[in-house]
Structure formats: C-alpha cells, structure tokens
Design an enzyme around this catalytic site. Sequence first.
Site, PDB file in Angstrom:
ATOM      1  N   HIS A 141       0.842  -1.209   0.000  1.00 53.15           N
ATOM      2  CA  HIS A 141       0.000   0.000   0.000  1.00 53.15           C
ATOM      3  C   HIS A 141       0.873   1.253   0.000  1.00 53.15           C
ATOM      4  O   HIS A 141       0.352   2.361   0.141  1.00 53.15           O
ATOM      5  CB  HIS A 141      -0.883   0.047   1.253  1.00 53.15           C
ATOM      6  CG  HIS A 141      -1.862  -1.080   1.374  1.00 53.15           C
ATOM      7  ND1 HIS A 141      -2.697  -1.448   0.354  1.00 53.15           N
ATOM      8  CD2 HIS A 141      -2.146  -1.922   2.400  1.00 53.15           C
ATOM      9  CE1 HIS A 141      -3.452  -2.462   0.746  1.00 53.15           C
ATOM     10  NE2 HIS A 141      -3.128  -2.768   1.980  1.00 53.15           N
TER      11      HIS A 141
ATOM     12  N   SER B  41     -15.230   3.393   2.293  1.00 56.66           N
ATOM     13  CA  SER B  41     -14.753   2.046   2.583  1.00 56.66           C
ATOM     14  C   SER B  41     -13.715   2.080   3.718  1.00 56.66           C
ATOM     15  O   SER B  41     -13.728   1.244   4.625  1.00 56.66           O
ATOM     16  CB  SER B  41     -14.150   1.446   1.309  1.00 56.66           C
ATOM     17  OG  SER B  41     -13.753   0.129   1.524  1.00 56.66           O
TER      18      SER B  41
END
Length: 301
Positions: free
Chosen positions: A117, A147
């Site tokens: 990430h 989210s």
Amino acid sequence: MSSETVQAKMQSRMARAQEMREEEKIFRYKGVLYPTIMSPLENLKAMEDLEAREDDVMLVAYPKCGFNWTVGVLRKIIDASTGEKRDSKMPPVIEFFDPGMQQRLSQVPSPRFLGTHMHPDNIPPSFIAKKTKMLVIFRNPKDTAVSFYHFSTKNPVLPTPESWDKFYTEFMSGDVPWGSYFDHAVAWEKRMDDPNVMIVTYEELKEDLCKGVRQISQFFSFDLSEEQVQAIAQDSTFDAMKETSKDSHGPLSNVFFRKGVVGDWKNHFSEAQSEAMDAEFEKHLAGTKIGAQMKYELYCK
Ligand code: A3P
C-alpha cells in the site's frame, strides 16, 4: 502459510490490538501514518533493502481501492497459467512482513506475488531498478473514503474513528494510514507512461471483469485461454469472493468484503463534503490521465 496459521496470526494481532490505547495503534514515519501492529517501524526499515526480481508480480493499491479483490484475481491467474496451486493465504503485503520474513522472500521461487500500500516514492528502490512490473489499483476517492471509514470502525488494529465527519476530515488532510489519497494519485500520474506500470480502476473491474482479467494477465505475460478468463471472472465476483473469504480472511471476512459496490458514498457524504471533495479532485487531478481514467464525472457527481 496454511489458513489455520494465518487465522491464528490474525487472532493474536486482534488480541494485541485490544490491549492497546487508540493513539498507540498508529505511528508516523517520514511524515506518513502507519498501523503499529501490521507495519511496525522495523518492517518499514527492513523493507527499504528488499531485493526485487524482474519477474515479481507486484500489486500496489492505496488502502480500500480493491487490493484484496485483485489479490484474488491475480492468485487465480497465476495458478491457472502455471498449473500449480500455491497454498499461501497470507496477504502478500511486504510492509506486513517482519524483517525475518522479508529475508526469507529470497528463497521463494519465481514468480513471487508481492503487494504493497506504500506511496510509489516509498516502494523499495530495487523494484524500480529491476523494472519489476507493477499493477496499480485505484478507486474513486469518495467510495475509497467510505470504505476506509467502515474498515477503520471494524478492524481493531486501526484507531476507531469518532464519527464519519471526523474520519472524512482526516481522510481529506491525509491523516490516515498510508497517507493522502491525492498524494498517491498525483505520484502515479507521473508514472502513467512507464511500460512497467499498469493502472486499473475498481470501477473498470466492476464494469467488465473479464476484460480486467485479460488485461492483467497480458500485462504480466501470463497465458490464459478464454475459458480460463471467464472462469476466473466468475470466481472473483463480490459474492463468490465473500464466500471463499471465510477461509482466507477468517474473522475479518465481513470487514474486508463489506458491500462491494460503486456509489455507496451517496449514503454518507453531505452536500458540503461532496463539494469539498470535488474541489480537491479538481485541484490535484483535473486534466490528468489518471483523473480521466477514474471517470470522476460519472461515478462521483
Ligand atoms: P467496500 O468497503 O466499499 O465494500 P481493499 O481490499 O483494498 O481493502 O478494498 C476493500 C473494498 O473492496 C471493499 O469495498 C470490498 O467490499 C471491496 N471488494 C472486495 N472484493 C470485491 C469484489 N470481488 N468485487 C467488488 N468489490 C470487492
């Protein structure tokens, strides 16, 4: 790593999180926040020297852009094209690997499947030097924020947001784990023409998953028949993956596989929040290739 071992590891991380104070759950490194349990400082430092290979399959995504979805797709592509079923259930996130595990990666046979990430500038430099192919998954910023909010409320390793409004403000200022969404997007824009980088959006995968499977397998030079493409797409729908995630993600299955739709932001954003996000998009991404690929007008207005 077997699914029992992965689940035991998850349980022990969740138990550790329960004993931590909220403010201990994240720390700042080089100006960016990271989750203490998943990516402690020793992991981040060891990772800087990680040796990439030219034939690594590297998946990159800002949090909540569809990383686990694409992990599922890529695992199926690799298994189908190599004809072997690899049993690893571990999410292949390099900053989650402790320094010992990172070292043991050198013994893993090719093609290794890795992910991160991290902001592109903080991906270990060896991946650039080796010209490793990187698939980058992006998602429209409004659904990404929603989210991320739900994920943070349900995942004990992250600080629980006080409210959606508070989380929205943190997301907009980049005070969330792995930093600012817009910093990541702007940095990838500079790499759009790199032949070793391919950007695919969550929304494109939702529009036509078969096309996405074809594109991704061709990018990594994995040969698939049309029948295999169709089968992989069928097994990678939200419902199919939510079902199998009971095995792969154990107690966090419903947390990782929450709703799986485009446009849930409309149930969360106030008018003012939506307009402020539009202005931020305009400021950072108007006229960019990555901005055009996101189809902001269609999915965020
Ligand atoms: P929602 O929270 O909007 O439901 P990541 O894996 O990067 O953490 O992203 C998580 C998001 O991807 C969640 O979004 C999750 O539901 C969604 N997702 C996971 N698998 C999916 C699938 N097969 N199809 C569509 N969305 C999926």
